[in-house]
Design an enzyme around this catalytic site. Structure first.
Site, PDB file in Angstrom:
ATOM      1  N   GLU A   1      33.806  33.910  30.412  1.00 20.59           N
ATOM      2  CA  GLU A   1      33.664  33.020  31.565  1.00 20.59           C
ATOM      3  C   GLU A   1      34.706  31.904  31.574  1.00 20.59           C
ATOM      4  O   GLU A   1      35.213  31.536  32.636  1.00 20.59           O
ATOM      5  CB  GLU A   1      32.256  32.416  31.548  1.00 20.59           C
ATOM      6  CG  GLU A   1      31.908  31.585  32.748  1.00 20.59           C
ATOM      7  CD  GLU A   1      30.452  31.166  32.745  1.00 20.59           C
ATOM      8  OE1 GLU A   1      30.188  29.992  33.036  1.00 20.59           O
ATOM      9  OE2 GLU A   1      29.578  32.007  32.442  1.00 20.59           O
ATOM     10  N   ASP A   2      35.037  31.364  30.407  1.00 21.95           N
ATOM     11  CA  ASP A   2      35.831  30.135  30.352  1.00 21.95           C
ATOM     12  C   ASP A   2      37.199  30.256  29.685  1.00 21.95           C
ATOM     13  O   ASP A   2      37.900  29.252  29.549  1.00 21.95           O
ATOM     14  CB  ASP A   2      35.044  29.038  29.629  1.00 21.95           C
ATOM     15  CG  ASP A   2      33.813  28.602  30.402  1.00 21.95           C
ATOM     16  OD1 ASP A   2      33.783  28.784  31.642  1.00 21.95           O
ATOM     17  OD2 ASP A   2      32.875  28.079  29.776  1.00 21.95           O
TER      18      ASP A   2
END
Length: 178
Positions: free
Chosen positions: A66-67
């Site tokens: 996600e990051d």
């Protein structure tokens, strides 16, 4: 060194490298890696989860896709298909608007595997405790309260997964009147 310890160290090293330039939103700018380590610790020390290969690794890696520039294929090649699947289950699609991502978390919580539910419970518990500890830079008290309300909706879909973690979350929600 036993294989479990070696596996965890390899996972922590990978996650630390991927998150190396990231900071939490607290006033101190805490290194981001503290978050996945904290989520793994919540699972093991409070949730009683001892499944190192799956849960501890998935907790340590839960925000990498996600990051960071990590891909699901990269996780699968390095850590196996089960770890990659759990991380995928807890990963928001950053291409979607924030409100849609938040709604999807509420809608999908109940359909997650037990493993992903455990990671989500520990993640929410860590984040809510962090919000109680200090307000992120740029956040109002209202935004913090809205996060608690939203998190309580996500947690409703995770019920029946781990009574200890759920009770600790319930206590935080009660303290906030949620």
């Amino acid at each position: 060194m036993n294989s479990d310890a070696a596996l965890l160290l390899e996972t922590v090293n990978f996650a630390a490298d991927k998150h190396r330039n990231q900071r939490r939103k607290d006033p101190e700018g805490t290194p981001y890696i503290n978050h996945p380590i904290g989520v793994a610790r919540v699972l093991s020390h409070e949730g009683g989860i001892t499944d190192i290969e799956v849960l501890q690794q998935a907790a340590l890696l839960h925000d990498t896709v996600e990051d960071t520039d990590t891909t699901p294929a990269e996780l699968e090649a390095k850590f196996g298909p089960i770890v990659a699947r759990i991380v995928q289950e807890v990963t928001d699609d950053k291409r979607l608007p924030k409100q849609q991502r938040k709604l999807l978390q509420v809608e999908h919580a109940a359909q997650c595997s037990r493993q992903a539910k455990l990671v989500k419970l520990a993640d929410k518990l860590y984040n809510l405790r962090d919000l109680n500890r200090c307000t992120p830079v740029g956040w109002t008290a209202e935004r913090v309260q809205e996060y608690f309300v939203w998190a309580s909706e996500v947690v409703k879909g995770l019920r029946g997964t781990n009574s200890v973690l759920e009770e600790k979350l319930g206590e935080l929600f009660r303290q906030r009147g949620v």
